[in-house]
Design a protein around this motif. Structure first.
Motif, PDB file in Angstrom:
ATOM      1  N   UNK A  49      30.324 -44.319  70.602  1.00 17.06           N
ATOM      2  CA  UNK A  49      29.024 -44.707  71.153  1.00 17.06           C
ATOM      3  C   UNK A  49      28.504 -46.028  70.598  1.00 17.06           C
ATOM      4  N   UNK A  50      28.548 -46.213  69.295  1.00 18.41           N
ATOM      5  CA  UNK A  50      27.974 -47.437  68.728  1.00 18.41           C
ATOM      6  C   UNK A  50      28.759 -48.671  69.155  1.00 18.41           C
ATOM      7  N   UNK A  51      30.083 -48.561  69.203  1.00 12.63           N
ATOM      8  CA  UNK A  51      30.896 -49.683  69.705  1.00 12.63           C
ATOM      9  C   UNK A  51      30.542 -49.983  71.152  1.00 12.63           C
ATOM     10  N   UNK A  52      30.417 -48.930  71.959  1.00 11.32           N
ATOM     11  CA  UNK A  52      30.094 -49.117  73.383  1.00 11.32           C
ATOM     12  C   UNK A  52      28.724 -49.764  73.545  1.00 11.32           C
ATOM     13  N   UNK A  53      27.764 -49.345  72.729  1.00 13.79           N
ATOM     14  CA  UNK A  53      26.424 -49.942  72.773  1.00 13.79           C
ATOM     15  C   UNK A  53      26.499 -51.431  72.430  1.00 13.79           C
ATOM     16  N   UNK A  72      28.531 -37.371  78.006  1.00 12.62           N
ATOM     17  CA  UNK A  72      27.349 -37.570  78.859  1.00 12.62           C
ATOM     18  C   UNK A  72      26.238 -38.275  78.084  1.00 12.62           C
ATOM     19  N   UNK A  73      26.031 -37.875  76.836  1.00 16.65           N
ATOM     20  CA  UNK A  73      24.988 -38.522  76.015  1.00 16.65           C
ATOM     21  C   UNK A  73      25.346 -39.985  75.765  1.00 16.65           C
ATOM     22  N   UNK A  74      26.626 -40.263  75.494  1.00 19.46           N
ATOM     23  CA  UNK A  74      27.087 -41.638  75.309  1.00 19.46           C
ATOM     24  C   UNK A  74      26.823 -42.451  76.576  1.00 19.46           C
ATOM     25  N   UNK A  75      27.085 -41.865  77.731  1.00 23.39           N
ATOM     26  CA  UNK A  75      26.866 -42.558  78.998  1.00 23.39           C
ATOM     27  C   UNK A  75      25.396 -42.896  79.190  1.00 23.39           C
ATOM     28  N   UNK A  76      24.524 -41.954  78.852  1.00 25.01           N
ATOM     29  CA  UNK A  76      23.086 -42.201  78.982  1.00 25.01           C
ATOM     30  C   UNK A  76      22.643 -43.380  78.119  1.00 25.01           C
ATOM     31  N   UNK A  77      23.223 -43.489  76.918  1.00 19.85           N
ATOM     32  CA  UNK A  77      22.873 -44.603  76.032  1.00 19.85           C
ATOM     33  C   UNK A  77      23.219 -45.943  76.679  1.00 19.85           C
ATOM     34  N   UNK A  78      24.404 -46.026  77.273  1.00 20.01           N
ATOM     35  CA  UNK A  78      24.829 -47.288  77.883  1.00 20.01           C
ATOM     36  C   UNK A  78      24.008 -47.579  79.136  1.00 20.01           C
ATOM     37  N   UNK A  79      23.708 -46.531  79.904  1.00 21.15           N
ATOM     38  CA  UNK A  79      22.936 -46.721  81.141  1.00 21.15           C
ATOM     39  C   UNK A  79      21.510 -47.166  80.860  1.00 21.15           C
ATOM     40  N   UNK A  80      21.027 -46.936  79.644  1.00 22.77           N
ATOM     41  CA  UNK A  80      19.710 -47.447  79.258  1.00 22.77           C
ATOM     42  C   UNK A  80      19.759 -48.949  78.991  1.00 22.77           C
ATOM     43  N   UNK A  81      20.963 -49.478  78.753  1.00 30.25           N
ATOM     44  CA  UNK A  81      21.123 -50.910  78.475  1.00 30.25           C
ATOM     45  C   UNK A  81      21.380 -51.690  79.753  1.00 30.25           C
ATOM     46  N   UNK A  82      22.279 -51.161  80.605  1.00 31.33           N
ATOM     47  CA  UNK A  82      22.669 -51.881  81.820  1.00 31.33           C
ATOM     48  C   UNK A  82      23.273 -50.901  82.814  1.00 31.33           C
ATOM     49  N   UNK A  83      23.394 -51.300  84.086  1.00 31.80           N
ATOM     50  CA  UNK A  83      24.027 -50.433  85.082  1.00 31.80           C
ATOM     51  C   UNK A  83      25.441 -50.047  84.658  1.00 31.80           C
TER      52      UNK A  83
END
Length: 356
Positions: free
Chosen positions: A103-107, A137-148
């Motif tokens: 998650x942190x790398x993806x963010x 799913x939680x990881x996906x939500x984190x990224x979707x809060x940053x960009x599409x």
């Protein structure tokens, strides 16, 4: 969602109408260092071909660009963004950044990509064997809060994992998921994703893209139809985000335009089934399923090398090379399907693209 970056209306409309989005390769020299001139030439090629976007930092760009000591993730994304800005295209063009890792790398990757002007993150689910479906799913939500986000169902043979129908149904409900690239190379798993999206309250906001390089034309000609709580819901696979479309891209653009013309026009000629096999046979030469896809990146490089866009087939990992017999297979599909290549188009413009 108020502070979340969204796709512009123009780009969202283009994505929903169907685009050719090639997965951008990495241009290296014989020392396995970045060949900036040819890296930029590749981006110019995709823009000139009529593609509707590019995906950079994905599998075809080589995951090793992130390795310490290689450190090419930011430079490669930045160069592609610069070239598209320089091209001043008169059509919507969607810049997609490959985002992967924990998650942190993806963010961090999504934040960097957003800062470089990228429109969406293609969020890899690979290499996350220790995470549960709920964790992902939680990881996906984190990224979707940053960009599409463009979701990504990756085939298990190259590091993906199999997800449940319920996972995809919950995935589709996440705000700011704008598309899903389906690349399990498996009919059952592809249907799972489409059916899950059809069951979602966001089904009209999510575009489905094929990443099934083994079944491109059939995917693009198919409208899926499901009975959702007594209501008939239909959903097409509208475009492609494909490693296969990193080569012969001009012909891919022409192909998608032709498919758009025949969609919804009644009976589809059986000739399309034959054409699907021709494209799949070509893909087998490029992607090397005969050797468990070992040569898939060098195979793409070899076609680009023959066209003059790349100098060689080198990868960051010296063990990634063409498989035995793969070059001969590429010879064969060039000979058998000459109508599928865009060599003449590349030859006409190559020197312009290679200009400093």
């Amino acid at each position: 969602m108020s502070g979340t970056n969204r796709l512009s209306n123009e780009k969202a409309k283009a994505l929903a109408e169907g685009l050719v989005i090639p997965a951008h390769p990495l241009a290296l020299n014989a020392e396995r260092k970045l060949d900036e001139r040819r890296q930029r030439a590749l981006t110019r090629y995709y823009a000139a071909s009529g593609a509707g976007g590019i995906a950079v930092g994905v599998h075809s760009t080589q995951f090793e660009i992130r390795d310490k000591g290689v450190d090419l993730y930011e430079p490669v994304l930045r160069m592609a963004a610069e070239e598209i800005q320089r091209a001043k295209l008169d059509r919507p063009f969607i810049m997609v950044a490959g985002v992967c890792g924990p998650t942190e790398q993806a963010v961090n990757e999504a934040t960097l990509a957003l800062g470089l002007g990228y429109d969406a993150a293609l969020l890899s689910m690979g290499g996350l064997a220790d995470l549960s479906e709920q964790d992902i799913l939680e990881r996906t939500k984190r990224i979707a809060e940053i960009m599409p986000v463009i979701g990504f169902y990756l085939q298990p043979s190259v590091g993906g994992k199999i997800f449940s129908f319920d996972f995809w149904r919950q995935f589709a409900e996440i705000p700011n998921i704008v598309a899903i690239k389906m690349a399990p190379f498996n009919r059952y798993q592809t249907i799972d994703v489409v059916r899950a999206v059809c069951y979602s309250s966001r089904r009209d906001e999510i575009s489905l893209y094929t990443g099934n390089d083994d079944n491109i034309i059939n995917d693009l000609l198919t409208t899926y139809r499901f009975n959702v709580d007594g209501q008939i819901v239909e959903k097409p696979i509208i475009g492609g985000l494909l490693g296969h479309w990193a080569v012969w891209t001009r012909k891919a653009v022409e192909l998608l335009e032709e498919i758009k013309q025949v969609r919804g026009g009644g009976a589809i000629s059986p000739d399309w089934l034959t054409r699907n096999v021709e494209v799949t046979d070509s893909n087998a030469a490029f992607f090397d399923p005969a050797h468990q896809f070992h040569g898939c990146i060098p195979g793409i490089h070899e076609v680009l090398r023959r066209q003059g866009l790349l100098e060689g087939t080198w990868c960051l990992n010296p063990k990634e090379t063409l498989s035995p017999g793969q070059s001969e297979e590429i010879d064969r599909v060039y000979r058998d399907y000459p109508h599928l290549n865009d060599d003449d188009f590349v030859k006409e413009h190559l020197q312009d693209w290679l200009a400093e």
